[in-house]
Design a protein around this motif. Structure first.
Motif, PDB file in Angstrom:
ATOM      1  N   VAL A 171       0.854  -1.190   0.000  1.00 59.85           N
ATOM      2  CA  VAL A 171       0.000   0.000   0.000  1.00 59.85           C
ATOM      3  C   VAL A 171       0.887   1.236   0.000  1.00 59.85           C
ATOM      4  CG1 VAL A 171      -1.877   1.217   1.165  1.00 59.85           C
ATOM      5  CG2 VAL A 171      -1.721  -1.276   1.324  1.00 59.85           C
ATOM      6  N   VAL A 183      -2.902   0.416  -4.141  1.00 60.03           N
ATOM      7  CA  VAL A 183      -2.690  -0.946  -3.659  1.00 60.03           C
ATOM      8  C   VAL A 183      -2.133  -1.796  -4.796  1.00 60.03           C
ATOM      9  CG1 VAL A 183      -3.775  -3.010  -2.707  1.00 60.03           C
ATOM     10  CG2 VAL A 183      -4.505  -0.753  -1.939  1.00 60.03           C
ATOM     11  N   ASN A 191      -9.917   1.248  -5.580  1.00 56.86           N
ATOM     12  CA  ASN A 191     -10.134   0.820  -4.207  1.00 56.86           C
ATOM     13  C   ASN A 191     -11.591   1.074  -3.818  1.00 56.86           C
ATOM     14  OD1 ASN A 191      -7.277   0.404  -3.969  1.00 56.86           O
ATOM     15  ND2 ASN A 191      -7.055   2.593  -3.595  1.00 56.86           N
ATOM     16  N   LYS A 225      -6.410  -6.951  -0.290  1.00 58.45           N
ATOM     17  CA  LYS A 225      -5.567  -6.462  -1.383  1.00 58.45           C
ATOM     18  C   LYS A 225      -5.751  -7.316  -2.638  1.00 58.45           C
ATOM     19  CE  LYS A 225      -1.890  -6.724   1.198  1.00 58.45           C
ATOM     20  NZ  LYS A 225      -0.504  -6.607   1.736  1.00 58.45           N
ATOM     21  N   SER A 238      -8.625  -3.291  -4.443  1.00 59.72           N
ATOM     22  CA  SER A 238      -8.746  -3.588  -3.023  1.00 59.72           C
ATOM     23  C   SER A 238     -10.119  -3.228  -2.483  1.00 59.72           C
ATOM     24  CB  SER A 238      -7.679  -2.831  -2.219  1.00 59.72           C
ATOM     25  OG  SER A 238      -8.018  -1.456  -2.085  1.00 59.72           O
TER      26      SER A 238
END
Length: 782
Positions: A171, A183, A191, A225, A238
């Protein structure tokens, strides 16, 4: 993939039909089993002070061989003979609790454990099974309790969930001090960020220096992840799931803090025996000091943010619980000539129901809204511009435990998206609006976790997703040179449909009681994306959907790892490798206009990408000295035929090397110190490598896309927490926190610009934000 009307009807009927079939399949085997004379008791294990659910507690009947470990929601189930028993609950860092029960029929016993203050001086309490990192099937999953987060050094006195996860392997922060994160080489819009299962589209305050998550109301977080649970989808990289406190407090209580630029307060309590409530708020007050400035323009300026969280929970019975939660936050920047504001609003209504002993459901209705506005108050140029996105989502999730071979999770979800790219009003002129759009995003999923034997556990499943554009709209059609060829007018209804299959599978092999190897595969599909106008992060961005011109983005991710714990789980170590293959990757043409552009799709370029890397992690969980160190070696690339002459180039958030070190030391009950050090390779960038002149005007000649890198980033943060009266019996308890951000004053680049002069090649000018940033915060509880 496109469908006709018949296909749509089939899809519409598929979801409920599949759920009914699954439910029957799950119930029938359960009822078909021989009934036992044993009686089931169940409950939830929680912290008596905070209400946080406790995973990993041993719950057993004294004098018998019957016992279990509480799960990830604190739940336990025991099967006992009729009669009198003594139930025991044990968890490291808590006082063992015993209580007698008389069992004649199925009952519910919730267990509240009290922290062992003496033991806590040298032991960190686990919020999960201490060896879960070894035994669970999940890979690429990071969990942090709010206690762990609160021990880290902070920027300007604000404990920040987002900055905490930026210290985890794989990250990366996307900009100095910002709340955006990448990520495993993905972009921030890949994300999925959830607050109480509701999407948060912009998780930042003050242009990213703070996040929208108030640490006083948060119980903890989970970061997946890439290998997302099948109930979730819609993003490539993610899932960050943040949960607010949900368990019932013992009595009325509160927490809060006062810092140099902001203050916060959270209150919670009960209404009768079955209802609990929580409300929390924050506000920055830098604008208060501007009122005392000597400069008149500054006195008329305003810079602040505020937010509020609220939650109410009611238990109708042992089988039914309803929660209503909401969040509202806003940032305001105002000056004599105009103003700028942006903010989020979310709401969630959740019903949790126990259908039978082995069948559970959770049904939720969620709404999310993000928007921003810019206004001008200049005489003769009064104008206002606003844009945003609004969602309404319905989710139905079911869990069925039949045996160790059949632990089923299944459900359906549907989201209605409203996209508003921009509307401008200028005094004396007609309004200008980029046409908005709507879309439906559906999914149905089924997964199973299967324990084959003591060493091997498998998890596998399938998610079917569909995305449908709908509404009255004009779709522009483009030729091979991305010029508008013609347009198609739709008068309403569904005019475009995409459907995708998303398989996911994984397994764990336990080598012994303290080590394991894992492997998994996941396919994720993303139907909406972000048009960003700054790599440093900005709230002035546009979300836009897949359409007849833009296909969904897809990633296939393979990962494998080795996990090993030492000294009774005091030390955790792991090595994880991953490889991601991306199709339908989106990037933008050089000098593309991203804002107020009705022809935005004509500036989009589509290709492929890949990312791969290896992550090393070592962590110490207990004792006076705790902390972790991790290292990530990675690469992220894109290949788009119409960008960089078709040559593969580095993705914007590629960072070859990344190191994170976090250390926390408890000297005594009164004094705690912590430090973090981060290092990362500079992000890729495109530099001007020359220039040419036309009639005395100089124009830059740029390198290939992302051919160079910015200077490496590194920073040291320090923190000291002092508790004046740790053994005080008074209701009011306070502590002081002193933090220093960027302790050795590294000038990390935030923005690099270039100037052209007649006698030299282009000159680079670096803008940095922070050198030494001290802060003081007084935190309190009552």
């Amino acid at each position: 993939m496109r469908y006709n009307c018949i296909d749509i009807v089939v899809w519409a009927g598929l979801a409920p039909a599949l759920i009914i079939v699954l439910s029957v399949c799950c119930i029938c085997p359960a009822y078909g089993q021989n009934k036992s004379d044993k009686i089931e008791i169940r409950g939830i294990v929680t912290d008596i002070n905070t209400g946080d659910v406790l995973e990993g507690a041993s719950v057993y009947a004294k004098g018998t061989s019957t016992g279990v470990v509480s799960g990830d929601k604190g739940r336990y189930i025991l099967h006992l003979d009729r009669g009198n028993h003594v139930i025991c609950a044990v968890l490291v860092g808590y006082i063992t609790k015993e209580f007698p029960v008389n069992i004649s029929s199925s009952q519910t016993f919730d267990i509240q454990l009290k922290p062992d203050v003496e033991e806590l001086e040298s032991v960190t309490v686990f919020g999960r099974n201490p060896d879960a990192n070894v035994t669970s099937v999940n890979m690429g999953v990071e969990r942090m309790s709010i206690k762990e987060i609160q021990r880290l050094p902070v920027l300007m006195g604000e404990v920040d969930v987002i900055k905490a996860i930026q210290l985890l392997p794989g990250v990366q922060a996307t900009a100095e001090g910002g709340s955006g994160f990448s990520v495993r080489g993905g972009s921030p819009d890949q994300n999925l960020i959830l607050l109480d299962n509701t999407t948060v589209y912009n998780a930042s305050h003050l242009l990213g220096f703070f996040s929208v998550f108030n640490n006083d109301v948060v119980s903890g977080l989970e970061l997946f992840k890439g290998d997302l649970p099948l109930k979730y989808g819609g993003r490539l990289s993610s899932l960050l799931s943040v949960e607010t406190k949900s368990e019932k407090p013992q009595d009325f209580q509160g927490t809060g803090g006062i810092g140099l630029i902001s203050a916060r307060l959270m209150l919670e309590g009960n209404i009768g025996e079955r209802t609990s409530w929580l409300v929390g708020g924050r506000r920055s007050y830098a604008d208060i000091f501007l009122a005392f400035a000597k400069d008149e323009a500054l006195r008329k300026s305003s810079v602040y943010f505020y937010d509020m969280n609220a939650k109410i929970s009611h238990r109708f019975s042992a089988k039914d619980r309803v929660e209503l939660s909401g969040y509202y936050g806003k940032d305001m920047f105002a000056a004599e000539v105009g103003q700028f504001d942006y903010g989020n609003a979310t709401a969630s209504l959740t019903w949790r129901h126990t259908i039978s002993k082995k069948w559970f459901s959770r049904i939720s209705l969620n709404t999310s809204k993000y928007g921003y506005g810019l206004g001008s108050d200049m005489e003769g140029l009064e104008a206002y511009w606003n844009a945003g996105i609004f969602d309404v989502a319905l989710n139905a999730d079911f869990d069925t435990h039949i045996s160790e071979l059949w632990n089923l999770n299944y459900g359906v979800s549907s989201i209605l998206h409203h996209f508003s790219p921009g509307h401008v009003s200028v005094a004396g002129y007609p309004d200008y609006e980029v046409q908005g759009s709507r879309a439906l995003e559906h999914a149905v999923y089924l997964s199973n976790e299967q324990r084959l034997n003591k060493r091997i556990t498998l998890r596998y499943g399938l998610r079917l997703s569909m995305f449908q554009n709908l509404g009255k709209i004009i779709i522009f059609n483009y030729d091979n040179n991305h010029n508008v060829r013609d347009s198609t007018h739709y008068d309403g209804g569904i005019y475009n449909t995409y459907g995708r299959i998303e398989p996911r599978a994984g397994g764990v092999f336990l080598i012994d009681g303290s080590s394991s190897v894992k492997a998994n595969y996941a396919r994720n599909v993303q139907y909406i994306q972000l048009a960003e106008n700054s790599s440093a992060g900005s709230p002035v961005n546009i979300w836009f959907p897949a359409s007849p011109n833009i296909k969904p983005q897809i990633v296939d991710m393979f990962s494998a790892g080795y996990f090993r714990n030492f000294k009774n789980n005091t030390y955790e170590t792991s090595v994880e490798m991953y490889y991601k293959n991306l199709t339908g990757v989106i990037d933008f043409a050089e000098h593309a206009d991203l804002l107020l552009n009705q022809y935005l799709e004509g500036d989009i370029r589509i290709g492929s990408g890949r990312a791969y890397g290896i992550e090393f992690m070592a962590k110490k969980n207990s004792g006076k000295l705790t902390g972790f160190v991790n290292y990530t070696l990675s690469r992220s690339e894109r290949t788009i035929p119409e960008i960089n002459n078709g040559t593969t180039y580095l993705a914007p958030y590629d960072k070859t090397h990344a190191v994170n070190i976090a250390v926390n030391y408890n000297f005594s009950k009164k004094l705690n110190v912590s430090a973090t050090w981060v290092f990362a390779s500079g992000t890729p960038t495109t530099y001007p490598t020359g220039r040419f002149e036309i009639d005395g005007v100089y124009f830059p000649i740029y390198s290939g896309r992302n051919e160079y890198r910015r200077p490496a980033y590194h920073r040291l943060d320090l923190s000291l927490t002092y508790v004046p009266k740790p053994d005080s019996k008074k209701r009011w308890r306070g502590e002081w926190n002193f933090s220093l951000y960027n302790a050795y004053g590294r000038k990390n680049p935030w923005l690099i610009t270039y100037s052209q002069v007649k006698t030299t090649t282009p000159v680079a000018d670096m803008v940095y934000l922070f050198r030494f940033v001290p802060s003081v915060t007084y935190n309190f509880k009552f």
